[in-house]
Design an enzyme around this catalytic site. Sequence first.
Site, mmCIF file in Angstrom:
data_model
loop_
_atom_site.group_PDB
_atom_site.id
_atom_site.type_symbol
_atom_site.label_atom_id
_atom_site.label_comp_id
_atom_site.label_asym_id
_atom_site.label_seq_id
_atom_site.Cartn_x
_atom_site.Cartn_y
_atom_site.Cartn_z
ATOM 1 N N LYS A 271 0.838 -1.204 0.000
ATOM 2 C CA LYS A 271 0.000 0.000 0.000
ATOM 3 C C LYS A 271 0.871 1.251 0.000
ATOM 4 C CE LYS A 271 -3.919 -1.890 2.613
ATOM 5 N NZ LYS A 271 -4.955 -1.675 1.602
ATOM 6 N N ARG A 345 -10.252 -11.530 2.102
ATOM 7 C CA ARG A 345 -11.077 -12.617 1.569
ATOM 8 C C ARG A 345 -10.332 -13.950 1.632
ATOM 9 N NH1 ARG A 345 -11.482 -9.349 -4.013
ATOM 10 N NH2 ARG A 345 -11.199 -7.675 -2.517
HETATM 11 N N1 BES Z 1 -8.079 -3.748 4.447
HETATM 12 C C1 BES Z 1 -8.230 -3.380 3.096
HETATM 13 C C2 BES Z 1 -9.528 -2.619 2.835
HETATM 14 C C3 BES Z 1 -9.565 -1.189 3.278
HETATM 15 C C4 BES Z 1 -8.903 -0.215 2.563
HETATM 16 C C5 BES Z 1 -10.309 -0.824 4.352
HETATM 17 C C6 BES Z 1 -8.984 1.097 2.958
HETATM 18 C C7 BES Z 1 -10.406 0.502 4.740
HETATM 19 C C8 BES Z 1 -9.736 1.463 4.040
HETATM 20 C C9 BES Z 1 -8.239 -4.606 2.205
HETATM 21 O O1 BES Z 1 -7.444 -5.660 2.622
HETATM 22 C C10 BES Z 1 -7.708 -4.175 0.877
HETATM 23 O O2 BES Z 1 -6.573 -3.806 0.816
HETATM 24 N N2 BES Z 1 -8.555 -4.215 -0.139
HETATM 25 C C11 BES Z 1 -8.179 -3.778 -1.428
HETATM 26 C C12 BES Z 1 -8.733 -4.759 -2.427
HETATM 27 C C13 BES Z 1 -8.183 -4.573 -3.808
HETATM 28 C C14 BES Z 1 -6.745 -4.955 -3.851
HETATM 29 C C15 BES Z 1 -8.996 -5.400 -4.745
HETATM 30 C C16 BES Z 1 -8.753 -2.384 -1.652
HETATM 31 O O3 BES Z 1 -9.857 -2.112 -1.198
HETATM 32 O O4 BES Z 1 -8.042 -1.563 -2.221
HETATM 33 MN MN MN Z 2 -5.450 -5.472 1.978
#
Ligand code: BES
Ligand code: MN
Length: 515
Positions: A271, A345
Amino acid sequence: MDFELKTLTRSRICSEKCDALVLLMPLGAGAFSSEGDALSQLTGLAIESGDFEGKAGKMLAAYRPQGLSATRLMLVGVGDGSLKNIRLAVLAAMGALKNSNAKRVVIDSSALAEPGSAMVCTVVVACADAAYVYTTTKPKATLSPVERVTVAVPSASLLNAATAGFAKGVGLVKGIALAKEWANRPANHATPTLLAGAAQDLGKLGGIKVEILGPKEVAKLGMGSFMAVAQGSGEPLRLIVLRYDGADKNAAPVVLVGKGITFDTGGISIKPAAEMDEMKYDMCGAASVLGTFRTLAELKPAINVIGLIPACENMPDGRAIKPGDVVTSMSGQSIEILNTDAEGRLVLCDALTYAESFKPAAVVDIATLTGACVVALGGVRSGLFSSDDALAQSLMAAGESSLDLCWRLPLDEDYAEGLKTNFADVANVAGRAGGAITAAKFLQRFANKFAWAHLDIAGTAWKGGAAKGATGRPVALLVDYLLAQASVAGGAQAITAPVKIRATKTRPAPRPSAP
Ligand code: BES
Ligand code: MN
Ligand code: ZN
């Protein structure tokens, strides 16, 4: 903070010694100045002068008001008297008192048309919410000085009617506080092992059994997807299993599955640095399951509930999973991990497969799953997905009754199109479009043997900015859902715990010892 429910007539309340008397005032409450007591006269004057109407959240305060034993009088408007406005009013009043040195607060409901059970519950929960201060890693933080809140109703018969709501409120406060506490802790103070310790502490309360599985047991179960996420971290994974048996042992349980990523860096699909610290909140689903069990231990409803928490970190490392890796889940389905940041997931799918073994009445997973859900629904409503209309309706209703709202999103099969791959049974991501839904479609593949719902709490579990902190959501929603299920199954006597009028102190959870 201590809570107390008490009968105080209008005239008695004038001589009630306290640091702050908070009077909940609806719009158009009418003038009371014709009544003899000082409180009625004061409020009557304020209304007649046009200075105070009772609009929701609006306040008028006085210091050492004449004829009252209270040091402060706060009139706070509740508008139409809806639960939402009661909450708004209590948050405003208690928020203002945070900067005072008031210790004993009385909240009086005598101006309300129907000060009932739900109202009292809302008042108690809102008080604790407003007064909450995180202290675990900042112990010198100025604590809210309010020590005791007395909720006053004007007659003994109203007191009887409000007792169940009061007990529910006090039980909820404990669960919500526990959820906030664990959610707010930084990742180095809330590792999978420490989270398991928090679960084991719940086991000491009575009524809850806890089992902790480590890497060996999880490998034996064949949870290749969960293990794949954990393999990039030096912290060993934990699978936390909680069991609350409030009903007949043959009654099928509700299974709650909470995403417990104690820190989500994104892994190799790392990230961006900005706001990455907020990914300590990626275990808010897990925290809400712990909080719900805390409340179950308090309220003892007649229902069986299982809690499953797959807990691990998502880290980049020489041993971490790489984009394109294919792993085999407990269900036997192979998964191509195209993006290591779609890890939630991957841990949930194995927990959902494990949930089958409990022959559940329903399975609800709770997860900070997608940024896309934040875009879709913001911080107001959690995303709700379900393959079962009755379950979806029950959860929607629980959201409304607890003021912990959610909104149902679709699960059309067409949304699963993007999860197809040439290299495994399913890919862990589709495109950017409809990201909250495609994530739910992925989970649905592992949840087709029972009634299933998924709550995406990415937008609702915590707040950023100046008020940064966990919200404790959706503990209130889950508790209302479970209580409703208990009353469906067991008639009116759903809450079996003896109701205590004087509640015990609520404190942050003690630091757990490692298991
Ligand atoms: N924990 C995150 C989701 C999230 C992101 C929650 C920002 C709250 C704020 C999750 O594990 C994630 O990173 N999801 C990705 C999925 C994507 C790679 C398809 C996302 O939401 O960017
Ligand atoms: Mn994630
Ligand atoms: Zn995540």
